[in-house]
Design a protein around this motif. Structure first.
Motif, PDB file in Angstrom:
ATOM      1  N   UNK A  87      58.512  41.677  70.820  1.00 38.36           N
ATOM      2  CA  UNK A  87      57.409  42.107  71.677  1.00 38.36           C
ATOM      3  C   UNK A  87      56.096  42.233  70.923  1.00 38.36           C
ATOM      4  N   UNK A  88      56.131  42.108  69.600  1.00 46.21           N
ATOM      5  CA  UNK A  88      54.901  42.245  68.823  1.00 46.21           C
ATOM      6  C   UNK A  88      54.131  40.950  68.765  1.00 46.21           C
ATOM      7  N   UNK A  89      52.845  41.019  68.369  1.00 47.32           N
ATOM      8  CA  UNK A  89      52.054  39.794  68.233  1.00 47.32           C
ATOM      9  C   UNK A  89      52.571  38.937  67.096  1.00 47.32           C
ATOM     10  N   UNK A  90      52.278  37.664  67.136  1.00 51.16           N
ATOM     11  CA  UNK A  90      52.727  36.770  66.078  1.00 51.16           C
ATOM     12  C   UNK A  90      52.102  37.178  64.762  1.00 51.16           C
ATOM     13  N   UNK A  91      52.886  37.066  63.692  1.00 52.63           N
ATOM     14  CA  UNK A  91      52.401  37.496  62.393  1.00 52.63           C
ATOM     15  C   UNK A  91      51.198  36.650  61.965  1.00 52.63           C
TER      16      UNK A  91
ATOM     17  N   UNK B 293      56.856  47.564  71.252  1.00 57.64           N
ATOM     18  CA  UNK B 293      56.891  47.032  69.890  1.00 57.64           C
ATOM     19  C   UNK B 293      56.496  48.093  68.892  1.00 57.64           C
ATOM     20  N   UNK B 294      56.211  47.668  67.682  1.00 61.97           N
ATOM     21  CA  UNK B 294      55.831  48.608  66.648  1.00 61.97           C
ATOM     22  C   UNK B 294      54.897  47.936  65.644  1.00 61.97           C
ATOM     23  N   UNK B 295      54.161  48.769  64.914  1.00 64.84           N
ATOM     24  CA  UNK B 295      53.267  48.308  63.862  1.00 64.84           C
ATOM     25  C   UNK B 295      53.684  48.977  62.563  1.00 64.84           C
ATOM     26  N   UNK B 296      53.682  48.232  61.472  1.00 67.38           N
ATOM     27  CA  UNK B 296      53.966  48.789  60.157  1.00 67.38           C
ATOM     28  C   UNK B 296      52.687  48.752  59.338  1.00 67.38           C
ATOM     29  N   UNK B 297      52.262  49.909  58.850  1.00 73.89           N
ATOM     30  CA  UNK B 297      50.989  50.038  58.156  1.00 73.89           C
ATOM     31  C   UNK B 297      51.195  50.468  56.716  1.00 73.89           C
ATOM     32  N   UNK B 298      50.270  50.061  55.860  1.00 73.82           N
ATOM     33  CA  UNK B 298      50.238  50.534  54.481  1.00 73.82           C
ATOM     34  C   UNK B 298      48.875  51.147  54.220  1.00 73.82           C
ATOM     35  N   UNK B 299      48.841  52.135  53.357  1.00 79.32           N
ATOM     36  CA  UNK B 299      47.595  52.846  53.086  1.00 79.32           C
ATOM     37  C   UNK B 299      46.625  51.967  52.303  1.00 79.32           C
ATOM     38  N   UNK B 300      45.359  51.984  52.703  1.00 76.38           N
ATOM     39  CA  UNK B 300      44.313  51.254  51.994  1.00 76.38           C
ATOM     40  C   UNK B 300      43.785  52.145  50.880  1.00 76.38           C
TER      41      UNK B 300
END
Length: 377
Positions: free
Chosen positions: A168-172, A255-262
């Motif tokens: 369900x997430x957007x294409x990478x 869907x889901x989003x995976x984030x990393x700290x900037x």
């Protein structure tokens, strides 16, 4: 239809068993909620002025038999409410006589009563209570009573999207978003595919709840448009936060989003650019600036940043702290669609609070990932 839905909701709440004593901290008799801000649908956030008495709210009782008391800021508040889970429906809330209300207080009183009477949901995070419904949102702070503060500072800073797994997430590779947390405040900026997007909201308990999600309106080719719509739909619903090691996962219904700290850029000395100068982008990450419909420009004057992102005119308030450009409320932008030209991610770049330095006629803005070089003209 709205009246019917409210009636059905109240009926469902009334049918639920009513406990003898409520353990919900929102309805504790010793707790008074004082209004911080209100945001009618489609309008900017309103903070009551220093000369106005802030409205208050008290909810006592349990289940479908809550009593509403408090103040509109210039008159007493009375009414009834029903509570079940996260659903909270206020009904018949009145503000008494308005004979003692000034014009400014009367305007606040009317907005406050209208938003209270359309409330359908509450969210509680520590000492912050948010009531929301069809007409907008009210944000309160607890005064009185003992509650446990929910720590939120561990998320403070900017996080960038790394991957979007799941069908369900957007294409990478098609989207690049940055979430900035500052206490309970959350802002989002970046690309959802071929369009830029901005939004602001709040951290409500374990969830990120965004207000209106604003997007440009370019037509995305092929499947990119489908993926982009899925991502926009994901952002427009509450997202549950979960820490997984160094990553932050935001989960929604689709869907889901995976984030990393900037990493925060290293601060430099405070430098104020020449307020009379207009700067034009000449180099981007060491390469000549890409061709755009209009030159990418910036001006700094009297605490206002203005210019062009190559397609649309942009503007907003700014300050420079420790050598970094900080926007006061984000950038506003026109909404012209510019086909067949690169999107430089202007909004998301400034959300990262770039460092600023001036060397002669050259102005350099730099984040952990990007370096933009401008020349005065």
């Amino acid at each position: 239809m709205s009246a019917l839905l409210t009636t059905l909701t109240l009926a469902a709440l009334a049918a639920a068993p009513t406990p003898a004593v409520s353990s919900n901290p929102v309805t504790a008799p010793s707790v008074t909620w004082t209004l911080d801000t209100l945001q009618p649908t489609g309008r900017a956030v309103i903070t009551p002025g220093a000369r106005l008495t802030r409205p208050t709210l008290r909810l006592t009782g349990s289940g479908a038999a809550l009593t509403v008391t408090g103040s509109t800021g210039c008159s007493p508040l009375t009414g009834q409410a029903a509570l079940k889970g996260q659903a909270l429906v206020l009904r018949g809330v009145q503000g008494g006589t308005s004979d003692r209300c000034t014009d400014a207080a009367l305007s606040l009183r009317e907005d406050y009563l209208r938003l209270l009477n359309t409330t359908t949901r509450y969210d509680l995070s520590g000492d912050t209570l948010i009531l929301s419904g069809g007409a907008g949102r009210l944000t309160f702070t607890r005064t009185g009573g003992a509650m446990t503060q929910t720590p939120t500072d561990s998320l403070d800073g900017t996080w960038q999207m790394r991957v979007t797994p799941g069908p369900a997430g957007p294409e990478r590779g098609q989207a690049a978003l940055r979430f900035t947390f500052n206490g309970l405040k959350v802002t989002v900026a970046g690309l959802t595919g071929c369009n830029t997007v901005t939004a602001s909201g709040a951290l409500v308990g374990p969830q990120v709840v965004l207000g209106p999600v604003m997007s440009t309106r370019r037509m995305c080719p092929g499947t990119a448009g489908v993926s982009e719509n899925r991502l926009l739909g994901l952002l427009r619903a509450p997202l549950t936060t979960e820490r997984q090691g160094a990553a932050l996962v935001l989960r929604g219904q689709s869907g889901q989003l995976t984030l990393t700290r900037v990493p925060a850029p290293a601060p430099t000395g405070s430098v104020t650019p020449d307020p009379a100068a207009t700067y034009t982008l000449t180099r981007l990450n060491g390469q000549p600036a890409p061709q755009t419909l209009r030159p990418v420009t910036l001006t700094f004057k009297d605490g206002r940043l203005g210019g062009s992102d190559g397609c649309n005119s942009v503007g907003g308030a700014y300050v420079i702290r420790a050598g970094r450009v900080e926007l006061g409320g984000g950038l506003t932008s026109t909404r012209m669609a510019c086909a067949d030209q690169p999107d430089l991610g202007f909004q998301s770049f400034f959300e990262q609070r770039p460092t600023l330095s001036v060397q002669g006629s050259t102005l350099i803005l730099k984040t952990a990932e990007d370096t933009w070089e401008f020349q005065a003209r």
